[in-house]
Design a protein around this motif. Structure first.
Motif, PDB file in Angstrom:
ATOM      1  N   VAL A  18      46.433  43.205  38.638  1.00  0.00           N
ATOM      2  CA  VAL A  18      46.145  42.019  37.831  1.00  0.00           C
ATOM      3  C   VAL A  18      46.744  42.206  36.441  1.00  0.00           C
ATOM      4  N   SER A  19      47.429  41.176  35.974  1.00  0.00           N
ATOM      5  CA  SER A  19      48.038  41.174  34.643  1.00  0.00           C
ATOM      6  C   SER A  19      47.613  39.934  33.889  1.00  0.00           C
ATOM      7  N   LEU A  73      46.200  45.132  33.576  1.00  0.00           N
ATOM      8  CA  LEU A  73      44.779  45.342  33.321  1.00  0.00           C
ATOM      9  C   LEU A  73      44.230  46.552  34.065  1.00  0.00           C
ATOM     10  N   ALA A  74      43.268  47.207  33.416  1.00  0.00           N
ATOM     11  CA  ALA A  74      42.543  48.337  34.009  1.00  0.00           C
ATOM     12  C   ALA A  74      41.251  47.811  34.629  1.00  0.00           C
ATOM     13  N   GLU A  75      40.626  48.653  35.449  1.00  0.00           N
ATOM     14  CA  GLU A  75      39.396  48.219  36.106  1.00  0.00           C
ATOM     15  C   GLU A  75      38.303  47.844  35.110  1.00  0.00           C
ATOM     16  N   ASP A  76      38.363  48.368  33.878  1.00  0.00           N
ATOM     17  CA  ASP A  76      37.364  47.993  32.881  1.00  0.00           C
ATOM     18  C   ASP A  76      37.731  46.698  32.137  1.00  0.00           C
ATOM     19  N   ASP A  77      38.805  46.023  32.566  1.00  0.00           N
ATOM     20  CA  ASP A  77      39.233  44.757  31.965  1.00  0.00           C
ATOM     21  C   ASP A  77      38.849  43.543  32.815  1.00  0.00           C
ATOM     22  N   MET A  78      37.880  43.691  33.708  1.00  0.00           N
ATOM     23  CA  MET A  78      37.508  42.590  34.593  1.00  0.00           C
ATOM     24  C   MET A  78      37.087  41.348  33.809  1.00  0.00           C
ATOM     25  N   GLU A  79      36.357  41.537  32.716  1.00  0.00           N
ATOM     26  CA  GLU A  79      35.926  40.403  31.902  1.00  0.00           C
ATOM     27  C   GLU A  79      37.135  39.662  31.308  1.00  0.00           C
ATOM     28  N   THR A  80      38.134  40.411  30.882  1.00  0.00           N
ATOM     29  CA  THR A  80      39.366  39.803  30.357  1.00  0.00           C
ATOM     30  C   THR A  80      40.065  39.015  31.454  1.00  0.00           C
ATOM     31  N   GLY A 153      41.510  39.421  48.597  1.00  0.00           N
ATOM     32  CA  GLY A 153      40.434  38.689  49.260  1.00  0.00           C
ATOM     33  C   GLY A 153      39.777  37.655  48.367  1.00  0.00           C
ATOM     34  N   GLY A 154      40.503  37.173  47.360  1.00  0.00           N
ATOM     35  CA  GLY A 154      39.950  36.160  46.466  1.00  0.00           C
ATOM     36  C   GLY A 154      39.001  36.702  45.415  1.00  0.00           C
ATOM     37  N   ARG A 155      39.030  38.030  45.186  1.00  0.00           N
ATOM     38  CA  ARG A 155      38.140  38.600  44.162  1.00  0.00           C
ATOM     39  C   ARG A 155      38.789  39.803  43.481  1.00  0.00           C
ATOM     40  N   PHE A 156      38.275  40.136  42.305  1.00  0.00           N
ATOM     41  CA  PHE A 156      38.730  41.318  41.579  1.00  0.00           C
ATOM     42  C   PHE A 156      38.056  42.533  42.166  1.00  0.00           C
ATOM     43  N   ASP A 157      38.759  43.667  42.141  1.00  0.00           N
ATOM     44  CA  ASP A 157      38.213  44.890  42.701  1.00  0.00           C
ATOM     45  C   ASP A 157      38.863  46.080  42.006  1.00  0.00           C
TER      46      ASP A 157
END
Length: 166
Positions: A18-19, A73-80, A153-157
């Protein structure tokens, strides 16, 4: 002919990094979350491409500006990632995250795994999208080895280790 909805269902099974793609026009930052980012070449000039749907609000701005920054993005950037997905949070996007300009002036996310500051070399229309092929003119990288944020699958992971601890 392949059914477009079946194609979309199949592509949701492809895990992608994700970017956040950003650009700037008249001093105003713009950006959106994307998964369609690909390395093209490292030599003689580092080159990458992004695929942007023409209906995305940033599409025309990127074309006019002639530049963009790809922020991995890193896994801790999910909110972004959630802020930059869809249009409901557009007014909060740049206010709630830390940014800094690189060479082109496009916003680079402070703390991104890597930010690739780019100038557009070519824009190729392909059906509903434009493929922007760009030369990387500057790079900033996070100092630690954080894991990338994924979309499948339509979601962040997050990436999981394939090897079980001994």
């Amino acid at each position: 002919m392949t059914d477009p909805s079946e194609f979309k269902r199949g592509m949701r099974r492809l895990a992608s990094g994700v970017s956040v793609i950003t650009t700037i026009e008249d001093g105003q930052p713009h950006g959106f979350a994307a998964t369609a980012v690909t390395s093209v070449a490292a030599e003689p000039r580092p080159t990458l491409l992004i695929c942007v749907n023409r209906q995305v609000s940033c599409h025309d701005v990127i074309g006019r500006a002639g530049l963009f920054c790809v922020n991995l993005l890193a896994e801790d950037d999910m909110e972004t990632a959630q802020l930059f997905s869809g249009s409901e949070h557009r007014h909060r996007r740049f206010a709630e995250t830390a940014w800094r300009p690189l060479s082109t002036g496009a916003p680079a996310l402070a703390g991104a795994l890597a930010s690739f500051d780019c100038t557009i070399a070519e824009a190729v229309p392909v059906q509903s999208h434009t493929v922007f092929i760009a030369t990387v003119v500057d790079i900033a990288m996070r100092s630690d080895e954080a894991r990338p944020l994924l979309y499948a699958g339509g979601r962040f992971d997050a990436l999981r280790s394939a090897v079980a601890p001994a």
